[in-house]
Design a protein around this motif. Structure first.
Motif, PDB file in Angstrom:
ATOM      1  N   VAL A  61      -7.585   9.081  -3.742  1.00 57.46           N
ATOM      2  CA  VAL A  61      -7.277   8.143  -2.980  1.00 57.46           C
ATOM      3  C   VAL A  61      -5.956   7.311  -3.351  1.00 57.46           C
ATOM      4  O   VAL A  61      -5.626   7.263  -4.867  1.00 57.46           O
ATOM      5  CB  VAL A  61      -8.313   6.938  -3.336  1.00 57.46           C
ATOM      6  CG1 VAL A  61      -8.002   5.725  -2.380  1.00 57.46           C
ATOM      7  CG2 VAL A  61      -9.677   7.490  -2.714  1.00 57.46           C
ATOM      8  N   TRP A  62      -5.320   7.161  -2.620  1.00 53.16           N
ATOM      9  CA  TRP A  62      -3.770   6.727  -2.741  1.00 53.16           C
ATOM     10  C   TRP A  62      -3.456   5.475  -2.181  1.00 53.16           C
ATOM     11  O   TRP A  62      -4.154   5.111  -1.087  1.00 53.16           O
ATOM     12  CB  TRP A  62      -2.605   7.594  -2.475  1.00 53.16           C
ATOM     13  CG  TRP A  62      -2.797   8.800  -3.011  1.00 53.16           C
ATOM     14  CD1 TRP A  62      -2.217   9.240  -4.171  1.00 53.16           C
ATOM     15  CD2 TRP A  62      -3.126  10.164  -2.714  1.00 53.16           C
ATOM     16  NE1 TRP A  62      -2.219  10.634  -4.434  1.00 53.16           N
ATOM     17  CE2 TRP A  62      -2.995  11.350  -3.564  1.00 53.16           C
ATOM     18  CE3 TRP A  62      -3.977  10.370  -1.423  1.00 53.16           C
ATOM     19  CZ2 TRP A  62      -3.367  12.373  -3.291  1.00 53.16           C
ATOM     20  CZ3 TRP A  62      -4.234  11.800  -1.095  1.00 53.16           C
ATOM     21  CH2 TRP A  62      -4.158  12.832  -1.933  1.00 53.16           C
ATOM     22  N   ALA A  91      -7.180   0.088   5.807  1.00 60.60           N
ATOM     23  CA  ALA A  91      -6.536   1.159   6.862  1.00 60.60           C
ATOM     24  C   ALA A  91      -5.213   1.636   6.414  1.00 60.60           C
ATOM     25  O   ALA A  91      -4.785   2.696   6.629  1.00 60.60           O
ATOM     26  CB  ALA A  91      -6.104   0.237   7.996  1.00 60.60           C
ATOM     27  N   LYS A  92      -4.614   1.036   5.021  1.00 61.07           N
ATOM     28  CA  LYS A  92      -3.519   1.631   4.489  1.00 61.07           C
ATOM     29  C   LYS A  92      -3.567   2.622   3.578  1.00 61.07           C
ATOM     30  O   LYS A  92      -3.039   3.255   2.792  1.00 61.07           O
ATOM     31  CB  LYS A  92      -2.824   0.351   4.081  1.00 61.07           C
ATOM     32  CG  LYS A  92      -2.056  -0.404   5.237  1.00 61.07           C
ATOM     33  CD  LYS A  92      -0.976  -1.196   4.716  1.00 61.07           C
ATOM     34  CE  LYS A  92      -0.312  -1.967   5.902  1.00 61.07           C
ATOM     35  NZ  LYS A  92       0.969  -2.614   5.766  1.00 61.07           N
ATOM     36  N   TRP A  93      -4.881   2.558   2.813  1.00 62.97           N
ATOM     37  CA  TRP A  93      -5.534   3.662   1.905  1.00 62.97           C
ATOM     38  C   TRP A  93      -5.087   4.878   2.435  1.00 62.97           C
ATOM     39  O   TRP A  93      -5.399   5.216   3.516  1.00 62.97           O
ATOM     40  CB  TRP A  93      -6.941   3.076   1.334  1.00 62.97           C
ATOM     41  CG  TRP A  93      -7.293   2.263   0.898  1.00 62.97           C
ATOM     42  CD1 TRP A  93      -6.303   0.941   0.565  1.00 62.97           C
ATOM     43  CD2 TRP A  93      -8.476   2.071   0.187  1.00 62.97           C
ATOM     44  NE1 TRP A  93      -7.255   0.136  -0.019  1.00 62.97           N
ATOM     45  CE2 TRP A  93      -8.192   0.509  -0.260  1.00 62.97           C
ATOM     46  CE3 TRP A  93      -9.713   2.381   0.314  1.00 62.97           C
ATOM     47  CZ2 TRP A  93      -9.384  -0.099  -0.863  1.00 62.97           C
ATOM     48  CZ3 TRP A  93     -10.493   1.906  -0.381  1.00 62.97           C
ATOM     49  CH2 TRP A  93     -10.456   0.369  -0.891  1.00 62.97           C
ATOM     50  N   SER A 131      -9.667  -0.982   9.544  1.00 68.10           N
ATOM     51  CA  SER A 131     -10.226   0.435  10.119  1.00 68.10           C
ATOM     52  C   SER A 131     -10.232   1.334   9.030  1.00 68.10           C
ATOM     53  O   SER A 131      -9.899   1.012   7.803  1.00 68.10           O
ATOM     54  CB  SER A 131      -9.064   1.139  11.133  1.00 68.10           C
ATOM     55  OG  SER A 131      -7.886   1.386  10.679  1.00 68.10           O
ATOM     56  N   ALA A 132     -10.769   2.486   9.312  1.00 66.52           N
ATOM     57  CA  ALA A 132     -10.895   3.445   8.099  1.00 66.52           C
ATOM     58  C   ALA A 132      -9.637   3.853   7.455  1.00 66.52           C
ATOM     59  O   ALA A 132      -8.667   3.862   8.271  1.00 66.52           O
ATOM     60  CB  ALA A 132     -11.702   4.807   8.809  1.00 66.52           C
ATOM     61  N   PRO A 133      -9.842   4.340   6.150  1.00 69.08           N
ATOM     62  CA  PRO A 133      -8.283   4.634   5.552  1.00 69.08           C
ATOM     63  C   PRO A 133      -7.939   5.998   6.507  1.00 69.08           C
ATOM     64  O   PRO A 133      -8.683   6.704   6.857  1.00 69.08           O
ATOM     65  CB  PRO A 133      -8.832   4.876   4.054  1.00 69.08           C
ATOM     66  CG  PRO A 133     -10.324   4.468   3.839  1.00 69.08           C
ATOM     67  CD  PRO A 133     -10.901   4.335   5.261  1.00 69.08           C
ATOM     68  N   ALA A 134      -6.481   5.995   6.058  1.00 67.50           N
ATOM     69  CA  ALA A 134      -5.901   7.258   6.741  1.00 67.50           C
ATOM     70  C   ALA A 134      -6.132   8.466   5.717  1.00 67.50           C
ATOM     71  O   ALA A 134      -6.750   8.317   4.546  1.00 67.50           O
ATOM     72  CB  ALA A 134      -4.308   7.218   6.547  1.00 67.50           C
TER      73      ALA A 134
END
Length: 141
Positions: A61-62, A91-93, A131-134
């Protein structure tokens, strides 16, 4: 922790149980990085952070946090600024699609915990869950 949470045990009760069983809390485990914390007991926020971290599914995870520069005195900009760590929206993860290390839980368990946390209203430890992480296709940077 995930099993207890999915069995209906709340964040506070999980934290109390870990403390009672003498499991070192994260700040006690690494005192050098957590001098500003007491390290005495688990908190429900520490439990929530663990339950919302996709890293336990074996993925990297970043971009969970960023460093913002904040003026020390808005009336005197010559005083300079300081860096403040802030959470990015979920959402930016960036989460790798590939498994990068041995998972501690499976995807279904993680998603069940996220659904329960979302129903309770604070699924991402205070960050907004737009929303979900990228996802990233490679496990490298």
């Amino acid at each position: 922790m995930f099993a207890e949470f999915l069995a209906g045990i709340g964040l506070f009760a999980i934290a109390e149980g870990l403390t009672a069983n003498h499991v070192p809390c994260p700040s006690a485990h690494d005192r050098a990085r957590n001098r500003h914390r007491s390290g005495i007991a688990w908190s429900k926020s520490a439990v929530r952070v663990i339950l919302t971290n996709p890293r336990y599914t074996g993925r990297q995870v970043w971009n969970k946090q960023r460093n913002d520069e904040v003026l020390l005195d808005v009336d005197d900009v010559a005083m300079g600024h300081t860096g403040v760590m802030r959470w990015n929206a979920r959402a930016k993860w960036m989460v790798s699609k590939d498994i990068t290390h041995e998972p501690l839980i499976d995807d279904a368990t993680f998603e069940q915990a996220q659904a329960i946390l979302q129903r309770r209203g604070r699924g991402t430890g205070g960050q907004t869950s737009d929303s979900a992480p990228a996802t990233r296709t490679s496990s490298g940077a």
